[in-house]
Design a protein around this motif. Structure first.
Motif, PDB file in Angstrom:
ATOM      1  N   VAL A 175       0.836  -1.201   0.000  1.00 16.52           N
ATOM      2  CA  VAL A 175       0.000   0.000   0.000  1.00 16.52           C
ATOM      3  C   VAL A 175       0.871   1.251   0.000  1.00 16.52           C
ATOM      4  O   VAL A 175       0.558   2.245  -0.660  1.00 16.52           O
ATOM      5  CB  VAL A 175      -0.944  -0.012   1.220  1.00 16.52           C
ATOM      6  CG1 VAL A 175      -1.617   1.343   1.412  1.00 16.52           C
ATOM      7  CG2 VAL A 175      -2.004  -1.097   1.061  1.00 16.52           C
ATOM      8  N   ALA A 179      -0.351   2.183  -4.315  1.00 19.39           N
ATOM      9  CA  ALA A 179      -1.759   2.034  -3.954  1.00 19.39           C
ATOM     10  C   ALA A 179      -2.549   1.391  -5.089  1.00 19.39           C
ATOM     11  O   ALA A 179      -3.475   0.603  -4.858  1.00 19.39           O
ATOM     12  CB  ALA A 179      -2.351   3.398  -3.601  1.00 19.39           C
ATOM     13  N   ALA A 182      -2.094  -2.315  -5.002  1.00 20.58           N
ATOM     14  CA  ALA A 182      -2.836  -2.878  -3.881  1.00 20.58           C
ATOM     15  C   ALA A 182      -4.325  -2.980  -4.208  1.00 20.58           C
ATOM     16  O   ALA A 182      -4.967  -4.002  -3.907  1.00 20.58           O
ATOM     17  CB  ALA A 182      -2.620  -2.017  -2.635  1.00 20.58           C
ATOM     18  N   ARG A 183      -4.863  -1.953  -4.836  1.00 21.56           N
ATOM     19  CA  ARG A 183      -6.283  -1.991  -5.208  1.00 21.56           C
ATOM     20  C   ARG A 183      -6.539  -3.088  -6.236  1.00 21.56           C
ATOM     21  O   ARG A 183      -7.580  -3.752  -6.189  1.00 21.56           O
ATOM     22  CB  ARG A 183      -6.708  -0.637  -5.770  1.00 21.56           C
ATOM     23  CG  ARG A 183      -6.758   0.492  -4.740  1.00 21.56           C
ATOM     24  CD  ARG A 183      -7.397   1.745  -5.312  1.00 21.56           C
ATOM     25  NE  ARG A 183      -7.283   2.859  -4.384  1.00 21.56           N
ATOM     26  CZ  ARG A 183      -6.338   3.784  -4.438  1.00 21.56           C
ATOM     27  NH1 ARG A 183      -5.411   3.730  -5.407  1.00 21.56           N
ATOM     28  NH2 ARG A 183      -6.298   4.759  -3.559  1.00 21.56           N
ATOM     29  N   VAL A 189      -7.076   0.100   0.389  1.00 20.68           N
ATOM     30  CA  VAL A 189      -5.995   1.035   0.707  1.00 20.68           C
ATOM     31  C   VAL A 189      -6.378   1.919   1.885  1.00 20.68           C
ATOM     32  O   VAL A 189      -5.588   2.126   2.817  1.00 20.68           O
ATOM     33  CB  VAL A 189      -5.647   1.887  -0.530  1.00 20.68           C
ATOM     34  CG1 VAL A 189      -4.648   2.974  -0.160  1.00 20.68           C
ATOM     35  CG2 VAL A 189      -5.068   1.004  -1.626  1.00 20.68           C
ATOM     36  N   ARG A 193      -4.474   2.014   5.556  1.00 17.35           N
ATOM     37  CA  ARG A 193      -3.864   3.265   6.024  1.00 17.35           C
ATOM     38  C   ARG A 193      -4.470   3.741   7.337  1.00 17.35           C
ATOM     39  O   ARG A 193      -3.748   4.215   8.227  1.00 17.35           O
ATOM     40  CB  ARG A 193      -3.987   4.338   4.947  1.00 17.35           C
ATOM     41  CG  ARG A 193      -3.011   4.123   3.797  1.00 17.35           C
ATOM     42  CD  ARG A 193      -3.143   5.165   2.726  1.00 17.35           C
ATOM     43  NE  ARG A 193      -2.078   4.981   1.719  1.00 17.35           N
ATOM     44  CZ  ARG A 193      -2.095   5.515   0.517  1.00 17.35           C
ATOM     45  NH1 ARG A 193      -3.120   6.272   0.126  1.00 17.35           N
ATOM     46  NH2 ARG A 193      -1.091   5.296  -0.325  1.00 17.35           N
TER      47      ARG A 193
END
Length: 307
Positions: A175, A179, A182-183, A189, A193
């Motif tokens: 992440v 990002a 990761a998505r 995300v 976070r």
């Protein structure tokens, strides 16, 4: 007293002070390291530190148990940090601006709610008498270690291992580095976070407890002296690595203990100049890390992405 013994006492005092003063730096930097590994900067750490110090002192004072104060400090730090994480996740909200707002909110709440706590005394975090073997009072006093410090050392080692060898550590680093990737793998995300910021706030809150319940061991409005903001520079200096955060915290702690150490052996001149060493060191680190060769080494890529 001979010159050699004089400087030996200074060295012992600095080493002891490095642990004593560096313990809050250690916890705050570890908390910020987790937060920044997820691609978010929390400049509200100063507010987190002050608010958790007040809450920790209040918890110990009201319950009569220092460990309840430590727990309340951690939970209070997590609460303020979670607010930062949630606000920063809103559309068109800059996490740096949100961090400044959180810093002011945390400090304001601490000053308002903590006014009745300035005079009372609370149960303190016990010290580990690691210097009991020595006949020297200076060595024995220097090695009275905050009971939270060994926890911080273990935490730094565990975090370093977990970030490299566990699934959640890989997800956190992913992440922070990309990002979008990761998505694409179905990772939330925002969830990662917010969780990282909250966990970082809890750890930073333990640093607040160290301030109000061990050194200096009282609550007042000037307790933090900018240590939360210094910790952000400390994480950059440590290249976002938990174990290096430990060594950096000891370095900053030793710098902060230099003035009192010299004063303890009768060297009182330029006392305030020596007290400025941690801030000069912070400025030097920031200047050094601004060079193109240094600034990106080890940094999570998302820290440089405009959000």
């Amino acid at each position: 007293m001979s010159t050699s013994n004089l400087w030996l006492d200074v060295l012992v005092a600095v080493l002891g002070g490095a642990i004593r003063v560096g313990t809050p730096f250690l916890f705050v930097s570890l908390g910020e390291c987790i937060t920044e590994k997820a691609g978010r900067i929390n400049l509200g750490l100063e507010g987190v530190l002050v608010f958790s110090a007040m809450a920790g002192f209040a918890g110990s004072y009201l319950t009569g148990h220092w460990w309840m104060g430590v727990l309340m400090a951690g939970c209070s730090g997590a609460l303020i940090a979670m607010l930062h994480g949630l606000v920063s996740s809103l559309p068109r909200v800059n996490d740096i601006a949100a961090g400044i707002a959180i810093m002011m909110l945390g400090a304001g709440l601490a000053f308002y709610l903590g006014k009745p706590l300035i005079q009372p005394q609370a149960q303190q975090i016990p010290a580990l008498a690691l210097g009991s073997w020595s006949s020297s009072p200076q060595v024995a006093a220097a090695l009275n270690i905050n009971a939270l410090f060994p926890i911080g050392v273990v935490l730094a080692l565990v975090l370093a291992w977990a970030l490299k060898n566990t699934g959640w550590g890989l997800k956190l680093r992913m992440v922070g580095d990309s990002a979008d990737a990761a998505r694409a793998l179905g990772t939330s995300v925002t969830g990662v976070r917010v969780a990282a910021t909250t966990a970082g706030g809890f750890i930073a809150g333990l640093g607040g407890a160290s301030l109000s319940l061990h050194y200096p061991g009282s609550w007042n409005e000037g307790l933090s002296s900018g240590q939360g903001l210094i910790a952000v520079a400390l994480v950059i200096f440590a290249r976002w690595h938990p174990v290096r955060c430990l060594w950096a915290a000891l370095l900053f702690g030793g710098a902060g203990a230099l003035g009192p150490a010299l004063q303890s052996v009768g060297i009182g001149g330029y006392y305030h100049l020596f007290n400025a060493v941690p801030y000069v060191l912070t400025l030097a680190i920031l200047v050094w890390t601004c060079s193109p060769r240094q600034s990106l080494r080890g940094a999570p890529a998302e820290l440089g992405v405009a959000r």
